[in-house]
Write a protein that holds these residues in place. Structure first.
Motif: not given
Length: 342
Positions: A304-312
């Protein structure tokens, strides 16, 4: 034994197994001397893969224990076995609470790299609407170029069958409640690039002769009915079938022809993580099935290309909740995560 005899034995032993000399020691070759590199030069991970994948699991109405844990209005649950299933393959979980506002759920989909629809009973109302929206969003993400996998287990498979066919009455009744079974592979099916691709050949063979998969459903779809429906037959390829207690054959595993979507009528998570029924297989072969099935989902999620924001992401992980032990009654799920209505 005399001291002379001991000395003779020592000489014999030394002649057979001499101690290493200085010259012998120098003949030991280290990996670095073979050009294999050193620990400081380990091969870099594939930059095209994401090694911190997250799977979103959709909660289901109720408490998972027929009200023994909670009768609160709007409560929903995720069986802990699904969470452990994902974690065993190296991913984390974000709960997608089905009563959350649609905009919040869609935002959560940007924190995950794949989705799992669980088993259960609900086929209408808000739950069905939520699953439908998430399913369509998964297809949209794939159409836009993101490799975004879905596992749909038992009820989850039944729901996407209804959604794809656009027929809420497509399902048929089967007698496969609390039943371990064999699994039969469709001869024409190509298992490469499917959930079965890394299963050892011997394990695949045993699945056809030994009762290694767990069934727990009253509905499903027969191969004939799936193939006769143009929408379903163009979307799904049938990989396996099973037979219920009345010798009726139903579709048990499917793979989408164009999307990273896998549907199971059986329960790959139960073998390793559920103990309420004595019929759940717990042999080493059965545990391998759970592990290989989990590994495939997470290996797909790494694409997957998703790279979520760490804190969120940290704020939404299932680690923010605690599982509740519900197995004291000796049936149902051993542990569940409970969510109040949002």
């Amino acid at each position: 034994m005399s001291s002379h005899a001991v000395w003779v034995l020592f000489i014999i032993a030394f002649s057979v197994c001499p101690l290493p000399s200085a010259g012998t020691r120098s003949s030991i070759v280290l990996p670095s001397q073979l050009g294999l590199g050193s620990p400081s030069s380990c091969r870099a991970p594939d930059p095209n893969l994401y090694y911190q994948p997250v799977i979103g699991i959709v909660s289901h109405p109720g408490d998972g224990t027929s009200g023994r844990l909670s009768n609160a209005t709007g409560v929903s649950y995720i069986a802990a076995s699904y969470v452990k299933f994902v974690e065993a393959a190296g991913a984390r979980v974000v709960p997608l609470i089905y009563t959350e506002p649609p905009e919040k759920l869609l935002k959560k989909l940007e924190l995950v790299n794949g989705v799992l629809f669980t088993g259960g009973w609900a086929k209408s109302g808000l739950y069905f609407e939520t699953v439908t929206k998430i399913f369509k969003k998964i297809l949209e993400k794939n159409d836009a170029g993101d490799h975004f996998p879905l596992y749909a287990v038992c009820l989850g498979f039944e729901l996407i069958t209804m959604i794809v066919s656009q027929d809420n009455n497509i399902l048929e009744e089967f007698s496969a409640s609390d039943q371990a079974s064999t699994i039969q592979f469709v001869e024409s099916a190509k298992i490469e690039e499917t959930v079965f691709q890394r299963f050892p050949p011997e394990l695949l063979r045993k699945m056809t002769t030994d009762c290694l998969v767990m069934q727990n459903h009253h509905y499903g779809i027969s191969p004939g009915k799936l193939l006769d429906n143009p929408k379903l037959s163009s979307f799904f390829e049938i990989l396996t079938t099973c037979t219920d207690e009345d010798d009726k054959v139903y579709v048990s595993t499917v793979s989408s022809r164009n999307y990273p979507v896998t549907g199971f009528q059986w329960h790959p998570e139960k073998n390793a993580f559920e103990w309420g029924s004595p019929r759940i297989p717990h042999t080493e072969d059965a545990i391998q099935i759970t592990q290989h099935a989990a590994n495939f989902l997470v290996s797909e999620a790494r694409k997957s290309l998703n790279r979520p924001l760490t804190q969120e992401l940290l704020d939404n992980l299932i680690y923010n909740y605690s599982p509740t032990y519900g197995g004291k009654a000796g049936k149902g799920y051993d542990e569940v995560y409970l969510f109040a209505q949002v």
